[in-house]
Design an enzyme around this catalytic site. Structure first.
Site, PDB file in Angstrom:
ATOM      1  N   LYS A  35      72.092  35.864  29.908  1.00 42.45           N
ATOM      2  CA  LYS A  35      72.785  36.029  31.197  1.00 42.45           C
ATOM      3  C   LYS A  35      74.045  36.880  31.058  1.00 42.45           C
ATOM      4  O   LYS A  35      74.257  37.819  31.812  1.00 42.45           O
ATOM      5  CB  LYS A  35      73.182  34.659  31.785  1.00 42.45           C
ATOM      6  CG  LYS A  35      72.019  33.791  32.166  1.00 42.45           C
ATOM      7  CD  LYS A  35      72.490  32.502  32.804  1.00 42.45           C
ATOM      8  CE  LYS A  35      73.277  31.604  31.869  1.00 42.45           C
ATOM      9  NZ  LYS A  35      72.554  31.169  30.672  1.00 42.45           N
ATOM     10  N   THR A  36      74.853  36.520  30.074  1.00 41.01           N
ATOM     11  CA  THR A  36      76.103  37.259  29.903  1.00 41.01           C
ATOM     12  C   THR A  36      75.801  38.697  29.491  1.00 41.01           C
ATOM     13  O   THR A  36      76.433  39.646  29.944  1.00 41.01           O
ATOM     14  CB  THR A  36      76.993  36.555  28.868  1.00 41.01           C
ATOM     15  OG1 THR A  36      77.187  35.208  29.297  1.00 41.01           O
ATOM     16  CG2 THR A  36      78.334  37.230  28.742  1.00 41.01           C
ATOM     17  N   ASP A 220      80.259  35.280  35.952  1.00 39.39           N
ATOM     18  CA  ASP A 220      79.536  34.555  34.895  1.00 39.39           C
ATOM     19  C   ASP A 220      79.809  33.058  35.068  1.00 39.39           C
ATOM     20  O   ASP A 220      80.820  32.676  35.649  1.00 39.39           O
ATOM     21  CB  ASP A 220      80.031  35.022  33.515  1.00 39.39           C
ATOM     22  CG  ASP A 220      79.031  34.690  32.400  1.00 39.39           C
ATOM     23  OD1 ASP A 220      78.001  34.051  32.694  1.00 39.39           O
ATOM     24  OD2 ASP A 220      79.274  35.076  31.241  1.00 39.39           O
ATOM     25  N   GLU A 221      78.936  32.219  34.575  1.00 37.74           N
ATOM     26  CA  GLU A 221      79.116  30.758  34.625  1.00 37.74           C
ATOM     27  C   GLU A 221      79.339  30.265  36.060  1.00 37.74           C
ATOM     28  O   GLU A 221      80.234  29.476  36.340  1.00 37.74           O
ATOM     29  CB  GLU A 221      80.312  30.332  33.755  1.00 37.74           C
ATOM     30  CG  GLU A 221      80.290  30.868  32.344  1.00 37.74           C
ATOM     31  CD  GLU A 221      79.463  30.045  31.369  1.00 37.74           C
ATOM     32  OE1 GLU A 221      78.805  29.089  31.812  1.00 37.74           O
ATOM     33  OE2 GLU A 221      79.454  30.394  30.181  1.00 37.74           O
ATOM     34  N   GLN A 251      74.102  23.647  32.658  1.00 40.45           N
ATOM     35  CA  GLN A 251      75.347  23.743  31.906  1.00 40.45           C
ATOM     36  C   GLN A 251      76.563  23.502  32.782  1.00 40.45           C
ATOM     37  O   GLN A 251      77.669  23.939  32.462  1.00 40.45           O
ATOM     38  CB  GLN A 251      75.453  25.103  31.230  1.00 40.45           C
ATOM     39  CG  GLN A 251      74.402  25.310  30.163  1.00 40.45           C
ATOM     40  CD  GLN A 251      74.612  26.614  29.423  1.00 40.45           C
ATOM     41  OE1 GLN A 251      75.558  26.771  28.669  1.00 40.45           O
ATOM     42  NE2 GLN A 251      73.746  27.574  29.665  1.00 40.45           N
ATOM     43  N   ARG A 604      74.726  25.991  21.493  1.00 38.89           N
ATOM     44  CA  ARG A 604      75.633  26.978  20.883  1.00 38.89           C
ATOM     45  C   ARG A 604      75.104  27.433  19.537  1.00 38.89           C
ATOM     46  O   ARG A 604      75.526  28.438  18.992  1.00 38.89           O
ATOM     47  CB  ARG A 604      77.050  26.383  20.664  1.00 38.89           C
ATOM     48  CG  ARG A 604      77.808  25.945  21.905  1.00 38.89           C
ATOM     49  CD  ARG A 604      77.829  26.978  22.978  1.00 38.89           C
ATOM     50  NE  ARG A 604      76.749  26.738  23.938  1.00 38.89           N
ATOM     51  CZ  ARG A 604      76.285  27.662  24.769  1.00 38.89           C
ATOM     52  NH1 ARG A 604      76.754  28.881  24.754  1.00 38.89           N
ATOM     53  NH2 ARG A 604      75.322  27.379  25.617  1.00 38.89           N
TER      54      ARG A 604
HETATM   55  P1  ATP Z   1      74.872  30.879  27.782  1.00 36.81           P
HETATM   56  O1  ATP Z   1      74.091  30.162  28.822  1.00 36.81           O
HETATM   57  O2  ATP Z   1      75.072  30.037  26.573  1.00 36.81           O
HETATM   58  O3  ATP Z   1      76.112  31.498  28.313  1.00 36.81           O
HETATM   59  P2  ATP Z   1      73.575  33.439  27.990  1.00 36.81           P
HETATM   60  O4  ATP Z   1      72.405  33.231  28.847  1.00 36.81           O
HETATM   61  O5  ATP Z   1      74.779  34.032  28.603  1.00 36.81           O
HETATM   62  O6  ATP Z   1      73.935  32.073  27.252  1.00 36.81           O
HETATM   63  P3  ATP Z   1      73.849  35.517  26.049  1.00 36.81           P
HETATM   64  O7  ATP Z   1      75.069  34.996  25.388  1.00 36.81           O
HETATM   65  O8  ATP Z   1      73.974  36.671  26.953  1.00 36.81           O
HETATM   66  O9  ATP Z   1      73.099  34.313  26.760  1.00 36.81           O
HETATM   67  O10 ATP Z   1      72.758  35.859  24.962  1.00 36.81           O
HETATM   68  C1  ATP Z   1      72.439  34.978  23.902  1.00 36.81           C
HETATM   69  C2  ATP Z   1      72.173  35.766  22.632  1.00 36.81           C
HETATM   70  O11 ATP Z   1      70.937  36.424  22.727  1.00 36.81           O
HETATM   71  C3  ATP Z   1      73.200  36.820  22.374  1.00 36.81           C
HETATM   72  O12 ATP Z   1      73.425  36.914  21.002  1.00 36.81           O
HETATM   73  C4  ATP Z   1      72.535  38.058  22.910  1.00 36.81           C
HETATM   74  O13 ATP Z   1      73.053  39.221  22.315  1.00 36.81           O
HETATM   75  C5  ATP Z   1      71.093  37.827  22.528  1.00 36.81           C
HETATM   76  N1  ATP Z   1      70.141  38.514  23.417  1.00 36.81           N
HETATM   77  C6  ATP Z   1      70.024  38.399  24.737  1.00 36.81           C
HETATM   78  N2  ATP Z   1      69.025  39.158  25.220  1.00 36.81           N
HETATM   79  C7  ATP Z   1      68.480  39.785  24.162  1.00 36.81           C
HETATM   80  C8  ATP Z   1      67.399  40.705  23.996  1.00 36.81           C
HETATM   81  N3  ATP Z   1      66.682  41.156  25.018  1.00 36.81           N
HETATM   82  N4  ATP Z   1      67.142  41.125  22.740  1.00 36.81           N
HETATM   83  C9  ATP Z   1      67.850  40.681  21.689  1.00 36.81           C
HETATM   84  N5  ATP Z   1      68.861  39.823  21.765  1.00 36.81           N
HETATM   85  C10 ATP Z   1      69.189  39.364  22.991  1.00 36.81           C
HETATM   86 MG    MG Z   2      76.742  33.322  28.840  1.00 36.73          MG
END
Ligand code: ATP
Ligand code: MG
Length: 715
Positions: A35-36, A220-221, A251, A604
């Site tokens: 997402k981020t 975000d969040e 979350q 995490r």
């Molecule tokens: P959270 O809910 O914990 O905030 P999130 O959904 O925001 O998580 P991110 O932090 O954006 O998730 O991504 C999680 C990890 O996966 C990061 O290390 C990110 O770089 C990696 N990632 C996300 N998408 C891809 C992708 N398509 N290919 C490779 N790595 C990825």
């Molecule tokens: Mg995130």
């Protein structure tokens, strides 16, 4: 144009989210699904492909650390600095607006930010001023009440007098507190947001300006926004602003502080034409960690429901360590971290997460003893340490003499013979004249006896001298002058203890912080470097500190770990009453929030997750004998692996030398019990008829049983 660098490294759904046509979007997806990442790439897309200037983009995240990371990642993608792009926390952005338009917001130019401790001090004074009994009306409770009302967007005049005497009194306190803040030119955290909302709501010209400017708003969040933050966003977006929000209902962990997960559900209604996007592939964790997280969160009833999958390998099982007490737990964790570092891992790849801030102390003790550098996020942070707050209070008073909270902090710090009685006379005089403490101290209406008068006069002179010297210096010089000439340095130098030394070092560190302080050109137009520095200190208190760039173990609460990821994660203190927190156990909806918090903690971890709990714990000065947390039991048993270096655990001095194992049993042995089912032997004590054995049952948790009655079968 070649945009491949923006879309490379994204999967099909992520690409769709990043490159979809302009419009409202809601990305609803689980932890670690990107997402981020999508949000950052979307910023780059908007600027590079849609051709929107960075000035037209506003992005909100939850912590300053996350904001800094987001900016760095966006700049890397864009290959250029992103000046003009607003990235920050809700508070940070609101603060920025208020600085730029302090007049329209009816604030003095050098307005100061009250952190929660300052706020309490002001409230204490207000409560005393109203002649209320402080034991019946604790400042903490009033602060809670006022902040909650502000988070709902309500001023005292919006609060109905329901006839309830308690509510009535709290409204009185709120009213008096508002005037005290007004007089001091101070705003608390909740006020930053409320004030800036009122500013854009009531000032048509500014409203039009910002709505025209920010065509794209990204959040975000989203699941943890509160009523006021959501209203702020809607107001800023107006009819034309496009909102791109990402979040995960699983979350949502700030309900206790007024966050409303409903904001995410209402999003589609409030932002017409909103398209919802789901991401389901997790890129962060091993399959084992993900299964554990899924298994746990499935127990919650109140969910939008999503499933996460990964193509990643199973990875290691989740380690489970039953510690004898909190020291044993800390020692175990430190050992593991050291082992990791010996194997070539970086220490900052390890994070220790806990439910309550107070848990960090023991961990810190053991890390210190082992010489392992660490950094605590949250807890007593750099800017919240007493000596730093002292120095900052001097700086604040120099910038604004009417900052009562700061003045009160330093009027007798270091001690200069101005006692509580004198301060109380000054307070009374200030109240009578409806003036600040400073005015009262400078005036003649306070009726102070000659000795006290002399001391107060010397204090006033000191401040004026410091202010004059500071007026001719740059920021670092100003900080140095204050630290030196206020008497603080001398005061702490006299304290020869370790702590005194640490305080001296911290004061030195503050001068360094001022030296390396960078403030943007935009800020330079709105405020002096000193005010900008003070604002940052207030806003950053509560976040990171510690030697920058040093390879440190990361310590933080599970709340502050949101959005972050680490190869190696420890969840410490999984005990009933601690986590889930005692206050949440009885209430099903709060219990679900605790479970979500545990889900946040687990997710995490990228590669290794270790969970621990202690059988005995001293916390807040009390000794408890807790059961392992229900969350441990709720994890699918086959994913867990008991860790048993228990035989090296030193027993308390009072206990007898270790007993030989009861016949046929050994630690780590798998056993079966008629009622509790299958489990693993953790420990034993005593002999013959008195022999007791501790077994960790897969479903029932750890229990001590008398061997003679337990009728255990070995497996
Ligand atoms: P959270 O809910 O914990 O905030 P999130 O959904 O925001 O998580 P991110 O932090 O954006 O998730 O991504 C999680 C990890 O996966 C990061 O290390 C990110 O770089 C990696 N990632 C996300 N998408 C891809 C992708 N398509 N290919 C490779 N790595 C990825
Ligand atoms: Mg995130």
């Amino acid at each position: 144009m070649d945009v491949s660098h923006i879309l490379d490294g994204l999967n099909a759904e992520q690409r769709e989210a990043v490159s979809s046509t302009p419009g409202h979007r809601l990305v609803l997806a689980g932890a670690g699904s990107g997402k981020t990442r999508v949000l950052v790439h979307r910023i780059a897309w908007i600027i590079q492909v849609e051709g929107i200037s960075p000035f037209g983009v506003l992005a909100v995240t939850f912590t300053n650390k996350a904001a800094a990371e987001m900016r760095a990642r966006a700049e890397a993608l864009l290959g250029m600095p992103t000046r003009g792009l607003w990235i920050g926390t809700f508070h940070g952005l609101a603060h920025r607006m208020l600085r730029a338009h302090y007049r329209e917001a009816h604030l003095p130019q050098g307005f100061q930010i009250l952190d929660s401790e300052d706020q309490r001090r002001v409230l204490k004074r207000v409560i005393r001023g109203l002649e209320l009994d402080e034991s019946r009306w604790p400042a903490k409770q009033s602060a809670w009440y006022i902040n909650a009302r502000k988070d709902e967007g309500r001023r005292p005049q919006h609060l109905q007098d329901s006839g309830d005497p308690v509510a009535q009194q709290l409204i009185r306190i709120y009213t008096a507190y508002e005037s005290a803040c007004e007089r001091a030119g101070a705003v608390d955290f909740a006020e930053l947001l409320l004030r800036s909302l009122e500013l854009i709501r009531d000032n048509q010209a500014l409203q039009a300006h910002y709505r025209k400017r920010f065509r794209h708003l990204l959040v975000d969040e989203m699941q943890d926004t509160n009523t006021l933050q959501y209203a702020w966003l809607r107001l800023l977006a107006g009819e034309r602003g496009l909102v791109f929000a990402v979040g995960d209902d699983d979350q949502s962990i700030y309900g206790w502080r007024g966050a409303r997960v409903e904001n995410m559900l209402n999003f589609a209604r409030d932002f017409p034409g909103c398209e919802e996007i789901r991401l389901e592939r997790n890129y962060r964790s091993t399959a084992t960690i993900l299964k554990a997280a899924n298994g746990l969160i499935e127990r919650n009833t109140d969910r939008l429901g999503k499933r996460l999958w990964t193509e990643g390998a199973d990875g290691d099982p989740i380690g489970l360590y039953t510690a004898y007490n909190e020291s044993d737990e800390a020692r175990f964790i430190v050992d593991r971290v050291q082992h990791w570092a010996e194997q070539g891992g970086r220490r900052d790849e390890c994070a220790v997460l806990y439910r309550s801030n107070a848990q960090s102390r023991v961990l810190e003790e053991h890390l210190l003893a082992a010489g392992v550098p660490y950094r605590v996020y949250g807890g007593l942070r750099f800017f919240e340490r007493a000596e730093i707050k002292d120095a900052l209070a001097y700086l604040r008073v120099i910038s604004n003499r009417h900052d009562d909270a700061s003045l009160e902090r330093i009027i007798n710090q270091p001690p200069r013979g101005i006692g509580e009685r004198t301060v109380s006379l000054l307070r009374d005089a200030a109240r009578r004249q409806n003036a600040s403490l400073w005015d009262a101290a400078c005036g003649r209406e306070h009726g102070l006896p000659p000795r006290a008068l002399g001391a107060v006069q010397r204090f006033v002179d000191l401040i004026e001298t410091l202010a004059e010297a500071a007026g001719q210096q740059e920021l670092p010089g100003q900080v140095e002058t204050v630290v030196q000439d206020s008497g603080l340095l001398e005061h702490y130098r006299a304290d020869r203890s370790e702590r005194g030394q640490a305080r001296l070092e911290n004061l030195g560190e503050l001068v360094t912080a001022a030296r390396t302080f960078a403030f943007s050109a935009e800020e330079a137009e709105a405020m002096s470097p000193l005010d900008s520095f003070l604002a940052q200190a207030a806003l950053e208190a509560g976040e990171a500190q510690g030697g920058a760039g040093e390879d440190c173990v990361q310590l933080m609460t599970m709340h502050s770990a949101k959005g972050l990821e680490f190869p190696m994660v420890f969840l410490a203190g999984l005990e009933e009453g601690l986590f889930p927190h005692q206050m949440s156990i009885e209430d099903p909806s709060r219990l679900e929030e605790e479970r979500r918090l545990c889900y946040v903690g687990i997710t995490r971890a990228q590669r290794h997750l270790t969970i621990s709990y202690a059988e005995h714990r001293r916390l807040h000065g009390r000794e408890t004998f807790a059961e392992p947390s229900r969350f441990v039991r709720e994890l699918p048993g086959e994913l867990l692996e008991e860790i048993r270096p228990r035989l090296q655990v030193s027993r308390p001095v009072i206990s007898a030398p270790a007993d030989p194992p009861p016949q046929g049993l050994s630690v780590g042995q798998r056993v079966q019990h008629a009622t509790f089912g299958e489990g693993v032997v953790l420990d034993y004590e005593g002999q013959g008829n008195h022999a007791r054995v501790q077994v960790n049952f897969r479903d029932a948790g750890a229990k001590w049983l008398v061997l003679a009655y337990a009728k255990l079968q070995t497996l």
